[in-house]
Write a protein that holds these residues in place. Structure first.
Motif, short mmCIF file in Angstrom:
data_model
loop_
_atom_site.label_atom_id
_atom_site.label_comp_id
_atom_site.label_asym_id
_atom_site.label_seq_id
_atom_site.Cartn_x
_atom_site.Cartn_y
_atom_site.Cartn_z
N LEU A 57 3.04 -15.04 4.61
CA LEU A 57 1.61 -14.87 4.88
C LEU A 57 0.97 -13.93 3.86
O LEU A 57 1.61 -12.98 3.40
N PRO A 58 -0.30 -14.15 3.50
CA PRO A 58 -0.97 -13.30 2.52
C PRO A 58 -0.91 -11.81 2.87
O PRO A 58 -0.75 -10.97 1.99
N ALA A 59 -1.02 -11.47 4.14
CA ALA A 59 -0.99 -10.06 4.55
C ALA A 59 0.37 -9.43 4.30
O ALA A 59 0.48 -8.21 4.19
N MET A 60 1.41 -10.24 4.20
CA MET A 60 2.77 -9.74 4.00
C MET A 60 3.18 -9.75 2.52
O MET A 60 4.31 -9.44 2.20
N GLN A 61 2.27 -10.15 1.63
CA GLN A 61 2.58 -10.25 0.20
C GLN A 61 2.05 -9.06 -0.58
O GLN A 61 0.97 -8.56 -0.30
N LYS A 62 2.82 -8.64 -1.56
CA LYS A 62 2.36 -7.67 -2.56
C LYS A 62 2.54 -8.35 -3.91
O LYS A 62 3.64 -8.79 -4.25
N VAL A 63 1.46 -8.47 -4.67
CA VAL A 63 1.50 -9.12 -5.97
C VAL A 63 1.55 -8.04 -7.04
O VAL A 63 0.73 -7.13 -7.05
N MET A 64 2.54 -8.16 -7.92
CA MET A 64 2.72 -7.17 -8.98
C MET A 64 2.41 -7.81 -10.33
O MET A 64 3.10 -8.74 -10.76
N ILE A 65 1.36 -7.30 -10.98
CA ILE A 65 1.01 -7.71 -12.33
C ILE A 65 0.75 -6.43 -13.09
O ILE A 65 -0.31 -5.82 -12.96
N LYS A 66 1.73 -5.96 -13.82
CA LYS A 66 1.64 -4.65 -14.50
C LYS A 66 1.29 -3.58 -13.47
O LYS A 66 0.38 -2.78 -13.65
N GLY A 67 1.95 -3.61 -12.35
CA GLY A 67 1.67 -2.71 -11.24
C GLY A 67 1.11 -3.51 -10.07
O GLY A 67 0.93 -4.72 -10.16
N LEU A 68 0.82 -2.83 -8.99
CA LEU A 68 0.31 -3.49 -7.80
C LEU A 68 -1.10 -4.01 -8.05
O LEU A 68 -1.97 -3.27 -8.49
N ALA A 69 -1.31 -5.31 -7.80
CA ALA A 69 -2.61 -5.94 -8.06
C ALA A 69 -3.48 -5.88 -6.80
O ALA A 69 -3.03 -6.22 -5.71
N LYS A 70 -4.71 -5.45 -6.96
CA LYS A 70 -5.66 -5.37 -5.84
C LYS A 70 -6.23 -6.77 -5.57
O LYS A 70 -6.42 -7.56 -6.47
N ASP A 71 -6.51 -7.04 -4.28
CA ASP A 71 -6.95 -8.37 -3.85
C ASP A 71 -8.23 -8.85 -4.53
O ASP A 71 -8.39 -10.03 -4.78
N GLU A 72 -9.14 -7.93 -4.83
CA GLU A 72 -10.44 -8.35 -5.36
C GLU A 72 -10.43 -8.63 -6.87
O GLU A 72 -11.37 -9.18 -7.41
N LYS A 73 -9.36 -8.27 -7.56
CA LYS A 73 -9.26 -8.47 -9.01
C LYS A 73 -8.97 -9.94 -9.32
O LYS A 73 -8.25 -10.61 -8.59
N THR A 74 -9.49 -10.41 -10.46
CA THR A 74 -9.17 -11.77 -10.90
C THR A 74 -7.97 -11.70 -11.84
O THR A 74 -7.63 -10.64 -12.38
#
Length: 158
Positions: A57-74
């Protein structure tokens, strides 16, 4: 071998931006996926898209792109380009529930026997009995009853 996921028609039906798409590698749970996603899509939209691929589920995901990526960033703002590596960390709901669910009564019979033996006085327990039977060690200091850690007054070198 990476799993290839390409479905631009799905992007349009999900309400994602239809502009330029970027191909990147997604790593989740030691598995690599080739993902094609709009570069102007947000991390939140990416998480929703990944739900059907990795079953997290999206709430259980952490996306790492050169560090933790914030949800509002493209993805463009985060510098994702062709061939970039994106990592996702997350737990499936079933795994979280299984960890938090108390175990059944059958596991109570598997408790170590030391718990039942602790009801027996320490001086009669097998391990303690072995030490007592050896006798007082030569370098043991004598104890003084009812002092609760206080030393007697006066000269103790007598």
């Amino acid at each position: 071998m990476p799993l290839v996921v390409r479905d631009l028609a799905a992007h349009q039906s999900e309400g994602l931006p239809t502009g330029e798409a970027v191909n990147f590698k997604l790593v989740y749970n030691k598995t690599k996926y080739d993902i094609e996603f709009p570069v102007d899509g947000t991390v939140k939209q990416l998480k929703e898209h990944l739900t059907s691929i990795i079953n997290v589920l999206p709430a259980m995901q952490k996306v790492m792109i050169k560090g933790l990526a914030k949800d509002e960033k493209t993805l463009r703002e985060l510098g994702v380009t062709r061939g970039s590596k994106v990592m996702v960390v997350g737990s499936k709901l079933d795994d979280v529930v299984s960890v938090n669910t108390p175990k059944s009564e059958s596991s109570s019979s598997e408790k170590p026997t030391t718990i039942t033996s602790s009801k027996e006085p320490l001086c009669r327990q097998k391990l303690h009995r072995k030490i007592i039977d050896k006798g007082v060690p030569e370098d043991a200091m004598p104890g003084i009853k009812n002092t609760k850690g206080k030393l007697p007054k006066g000269n103790t070198n007598s």
